[in-house]
Write an enzyme that holds these catalytic residues in place. Structure first.
Site, mmCIF file in Angstrom:
data_model
loop_
_atom_site.group_PDB
_atom_site.id
_atom_site.type_symbol
_atom_site.label_atom_id
_atom_site.label_comp_id
_atom_site.label_asym_id
_atom_site.label_seq_id
_atom_site.Cartn_x
_atom_site.Cartn_y
_atom_site.Cartn_z
ATOM 1 N N ASP A 162 0.891 -1.268 -0.014
ATOM 2 C CA ASP A 162 -0.039 0.038 -0.005
ATOM 3 C C ASP A 162 0.680 1.148 0.071
ATOM 4 O O ASP A 162 0.620 2.241 1.035
ATOM 5 C CB ASP A 162 -1.061 -0.162 1.348
ATOM 6 C CG ASP A 162 -1.932 1.101 1.098
ATOM 7 O OD1 ASP A 162 -2.393 1.751 -0.019
ATOM 8 O OD2 ASP A 162 -2.483 1.445 2.199
ATOM 9 N N LEU A 163 1.875 1.300 -0.910
ATOM 10 C CA LEU A 163 2.823 2.096 -0.867
ATOM 11 C C LEU A 163 2.279 3.606 -1.818
ATOM 12 O O LEU A 163 2.042 3.718 -2.698
ATOM 13 C CB LEU A 163 4.219 1.883 -1.564
ATOM 14 C CG LEU A 163 5.341 2.929 -1.167
ATOM 15 C CD1 LEU A 163 5.662 2.717 0.159
ATOM 16 C CD2 LEU A 163 6.367 2.583 -2.145
#
Length: 259
Positions: A162-163
């Site tokens: 979830d960057l």
């Protein structure tokens, strides 16, 4: 320097956070199913942190019922300056993350490839059922092709999962850490490059790609993941009854679809 208050708050979809005495961050799940992810972090991150070139949270269980996990503050604010120096720093971080032994990561409780593929298949099916029908008829084939492409992507490296800029911290103009590993799993490394290569300003993106050594095939996979990003906002809005999120997500889906 943390963006948190002493009260339970935070804007994450999955967990609430509270700053304690300017030193600790306490997190608790917003929903029961998130508890397993927080517990996963308490087992994975102590092993992973020494293998990374930037500070990351190393949480431990503070209280079991109701669940609260605690980690020392990772100093910084969400990244808002996107220069080549920051891009190289993030590229080096991702290269190190994706180079760790995925089998060893699984032994430290990272979700394995089969679990990632099962969750991905469920997500793709859900998007096809609930999001595609909301799109204009002449864009549905392109949308379905994106879903088909994502479904076929590999699972070969430990990824953050979830960057985005909200999870990359900076202090005094320098990237200082990466937070929120609740979605970490053994999956496609291109997922972590989606925003960095296709959503960030060009100078930053070029520096990430150069430092990471991103080949064309990886860059193309990252574009598929980038196109998928707004779909999550649509289903979040549907699940929470938020028409603004649905509308904004659909606009994003259409904007990112190939012509």
């Amino acid at each position: 320097m943390t963006g948190l208050s002493d009260e339970w708050g935070g804007t994450g979809w999955d967990s609430q956070a509270r700053l304690v005495r300017e030193r600790w961050v306490d997190r608790r799940p917003r929903r029961p199913e998130v508890a397993a992810r927080l517990l996963m972090e308490t087992r994975l991150m102590p092993w992973l942190a020494p293998r990374l070139p930037l500070p990351v949270p190393i949480p431990h269980v503070l209280r079991q019922e109701p669940l609260v996990v605690r980690h020392e503050v990772v100093v910084g604010e969400p990244l808002d300056t996107f220069d080549a120096v920051g891009g190289r720093t993030l590229g080096a971080f991702l290269r190190a993350l994706h180079a760790v032994d995925p089998a060893e990561a699984v032994r430290h409780d990272a979700p394995p490839p089969r679990e990632a593929l099962r969750e991905r298949a469920a997500t793709v099916k859900d998007f096809g059922t609930r999001v595609v029908p909301l799109l204009p008829g002449d864009r549905r084939d392109a949308a379905s092709a994106v879903l088909d492409g994502v479904g076929a992507l590999p699972t070969c490296a430990l990824v953050h999962g979830d960057l985005g800029p909200e999870h990359v911290l900076a202090r005094d103009g320098t990237v200082s850490g990466v937070i929120d590993f609740g979605d970490a799993h053994v999956g496609d490394p291109a997922l972590d490059l989606a925003w960095a290569l296709h959503g960030a300003p060009p100078a930053f993106a070029r520096a990430v790609a150069a430092e990471y050594g991103a080949a064309m095939e990886l860059t193309e996979r990252a574009l598929l993941w980038h196109r998928l990003g707004p779909w999550y906002e649509v289903t979040y809005g549907l699940d929470t009854g938020d028409p603004n999120a649905v509308r904004g997500g659909l606009e994003g889906v259409l904007a990112r679809l190939p012509a």
